[in-house]
Design a protein around this motif. Structure first.
Motif, mmCIF file in Angstrom:
data_model
loop_
_atom_site.group_PDB
_atom_site.id
_atom_site.type_symbol
_atom_site.label_atom_id
_atom_site.label_comp_id
_atom_site.label_asym_id
_atom_site.label_seq_id
_atom_site.Cartn_x
_atom_site.Cartn_y
_atom_site.Cartn_z
ATOM 1 N N ARG A 38 51.941 32.404 43.321
ATOM 2 C CA ARG A 38 53.268 32.114 42.764
ATOM 3 C C ARG A 38 54.370 32.896 43.467
ATOM 4 N N GLY A 39 53.959 33.769 44.384
ATOM 5 C CA GLY A 39 54.945 34.559 45.117
ATOM 6 C C GLY A 39 55.413 35.794 44.372
ATOM 7 N N GLU A 40 54.651 36.215 43.354
ATOM 8 C CA GLU A 40 55.007 37.398 42.582
ATOM 9 C C GLU A 40 54.417 38.642 43.254
ATOM 10 N N ASP A 41 55.270 39.558 43.628
ATOM 11 C CA ASP A 41 54.832 40.758 44.334
ATOM 12 C C ASP A 41 54.355 41.812 43.333
ATOM 13 N N PHE A 42 53.327 42.558 43.725
ATOM 14 C CA PHE A 42 52.828 43.626 42.864
ATOM 15 C C PHE A 42 52.197 44.728 43.706
ATOM 16 N N LEU A 43 52.120 45.892 43.106
ATOM 17 C CA LEU A 43 51.443 47.036 43.704
ATOM 18 C C LEU A 43 50.337 47.468 42.761
ATOM 19 N N VAL A 44 49.194 47.822 43.309
ATOM 20 C CA VAL A 44 48.077 48.282 42.489
ATOM 21 C C VAL A 44 47.879 49.768 42.762
ATOM 22 N N CYS A 45 47.839 50.535 41.717
ATOM 23 C CA CYS A 45 47.647 51.980 41.878
ATOM 24 C C CYS A 45 46.520 52.466 40.975
ATOM 25 N N ASP A 46 45.896 53.540 41.401
ATOM 26 C CA ASP A 46 44.851 54.155 40.606
ATOM 27 C C ASP A 46 45.503 54.820 39.399
ATOM 28 N N ALA A 47 45.046 54.469 38.209
ATOM 29 C CA ALA A 47 45.678 54.963 36.990
ATOM 30 C C ALA A 47 45.596 56.487 36.867
ATOM 31 N N LYS A 48 44.577 57.086 37.466
ATOM 32 C CA LYS A 48 44.385 58.538 37.333
ATOM 33 C C LYS A 48 45.131 59.320 38.412
ATOM 34 N N THR A 49 45.019 58.878 39.664
ATOM 35 C CA THR A 49 45.598 59.637 40.780
ATOM 36 C C THR A 49 46.948 59.102 41.233
ATOM 37 N N GLY A 50 47.255 57.844 40.884
ATOM 38 C CA GLY A 50 48.503 57.243 41.340
ATOM 39 C C GLY A 50 48.431 56.719 42.767
ATOM 40 N N GLU A 51 47.242 56.796 43.383
ATOM 41 C CA GLU A 51 47.064 56.340 44.764
ATOM 42 C C GLU A 51 47.292 54.830 44.871
ATOM 43 N N ASP A 52 47.978 54.408 45.929
ATOM 44 C CA ASP A 52 48.217 52.987 46.173
ATOM 45 C C ASP A 52 46.928 52.355 46.701
ATOM 46 N N ILE A 53 46.352 51.456 45.923
ATOM 47 C CA ILE A 53 45.092 50.795 46.325
ATOM 48 C C ILE A 53 45.304 49.283 46.418
ATOM 49 N N THR A 54 46.538 48.875 46.744
ATOM 50 C CA THR A 54 46.844 47.445 46.847
ATOM 51 C C THR A 54 45.984 46.757 47.894
ATOM 52 N N ARG A 55 45.846 47.386 49.074
ATOM 53 C CA ARG A 55 45.080 46.767 50.166
ATOM 54 C C ARG A 55 43.637 46.467 49.765
ATOM 55 N N PRO A 56 42.868 47.454 49.276
ATOM 56 C CA PRO A 56 41.478 47.137 48.896
ATOM 57 C C PRO A 56 41.367 46.105 47.783
ATOM 58 N N VAL A 57 42.334 46.090 46.851
ATOM 59 C CA VAL A 57 42.289 45.102 45.768
ATOM 60 C C VAL A 57 42.552 43.705 46.319
ATOM 61 N N LEU A 58 43.534 43.563 47.223
ATOM 62 C CA LEU A 58 43.787 42.260 47.847
ATOM 63 C C LEU A 58 42.571 41.812 48.654
ATOM 64 N N THR A 59 41.937 42.768 49.333
ATOM 65 C CA THR A 59 40.724 42.446 50.093
ATOM 66 C C THR A 59 39.621 41.965 49.162
ATOM 67 N N GLN A 60 39.527 42.575 47.983
ATOM 68 C CA GLN A 60 38.530 42.155 46.994
ATOM 69 C C GLN A 60 38.819 40.740 46.494
ATOM 70 N N ILE A 61 40.113 40.418 46.339
ATOM 71 C CA ILE A 61 40.490 39.063 45.919
ATOM 72 C C ILE A 61 40.036 38.057 46.973
ATOM 73 N N ILE A 62 40.256 38.388 48.247
ATOM 74 C CA ILE A 62 39.824 37.504 49.330
ATOM 75 C C ILE A 62 38.306 37.334 49.292
ATOM 76 N N PHE A 63 37.585 38.429 49.068
ATOM 77 C CA PHE A 63 36.124 38.372 48.987
ATOM 78 C C PHE A 63 35.679 37.425 47.877
ATOM 79 N N GLU A 64 36.335 37.539 46.713
ATOM 80 C CA GLU A 64 35.992 36.677 45.580
ATOM 81 C C GLU A 64 36.258 35.211 45.909
ATOM 82 N N GLN A 65 37.381 34.940 46.570
ATOM 83 C CA GLN A 65 37.726 33.566 46.930
ATOM 84 C C GLN A 65 36.751 33.009 47.968
ATOM 85 N N GLU A 66 36.359 33.850 48.923
ATOM 86 C CA GLU A 66 35.432 33.414 49.969
ATOM 87 C C GLU A 66 34.056 33.076 49.407
#
Length: 209
Positions: A38-66
């Motif tokens: 839908r073109g909605e931008d988002f950032l994924v962060c670790d709830a405990k450390t605040g680390e930006d984990i957007t890349r691995p989560v997007l990669t996981q989405i691609i894995f699920e789709q594949e």
């Protein structure tokens, strides 16, 4: 004055649950995939450390789709070559090349959609001249992308010095270009062969009907 909408923050907890702070609800990878579409931008962060984990989560989405039947976009040969680039001297160029290619495809996707729609709507069988024209457009775009890629490579290696991981006793530039031309011709011939085969199958199905 309108302000630019900030990306939605998605928090990922230790139990792997994803929490959308924008809607105050828990979401799944499927929900995030829908947001991307839908073109909605988002950032994924670790709830405990605040680390930006957007890349691995997007990669996981691609894995699920594949993994979904009929959904695969990434050919095995592409994945293998991509793996080979990790740690290679070409690694620094690959992200820019891929980003450039997908950006060009995104900008021109409507043109390709129109060409394929026109091809499938023409009488005399779906795989006719308009279809070949559509494939030729894709092939031409790929050639343009490769030309830009080669130009960028030349900027990093202007004197033709072999890059890391390549044998200095390998084929000359002329030999490589000749091999590339033969491979390119073979790819085109293979594409034509596949189109002819599809035409034959469609003709057979029409006769059976």
């Amino acid at each position: 004055m309108a302000t630019e909408k900030k990306p939605t923050t998605i928090k990922k907890y230790a139990n792997r649950r994803l929490y959308d702070t924008g809607t105050s609800t828990y979401v799944t990878l499927e929900d995030l995939a829908a947001m991307v579409k839908r073109g909605e931008d988002f950032l994924v962060c670790d709830a405990k450390t605040g680390e930006d984990i957007t890349r691995p989560v997007l990669t996981q989405i691609i894995f699920e789709q594949e993994c979904k039947e009929g959904q695969s976009l990434l050919p095995i040969a592409f994945l293998r070559q991509l793996i080979r680039f990790y740690g290679d001297s070409m690694q620094m160029l690959v992200p820019s090349y891929l980003e450039f290619s997908i950006d060009k495809l995104t900008k021109e996707q409507q043109k390709f959609r129109d060409q394929f729609s026109s091809a499938l709507g023409v009488g005399g069988g779906p795989f006719t001249e308009p279809t070949r024209a559509a494939f030729q457009s894709l092939e031409e775009q790929a050639r343009k992308n490769m030309a830009v890629f080669r130009q960028a490579l030349t900027m990093f290696n202007p004197f033709g010095v072999p890059t890391e991981g390549m044998m200095t006793t390998g084929p000359t530039m002329e030999e490589q270009e000749g091999a590339g031309a033969r491979k390119e011709g073979g790819d085109v011939a293979e594409l034509k062969r596949q189109l002819d085969e599809l035409n034959k199958r469609i003709d057979n199905l029409s006769k059976q009907g």
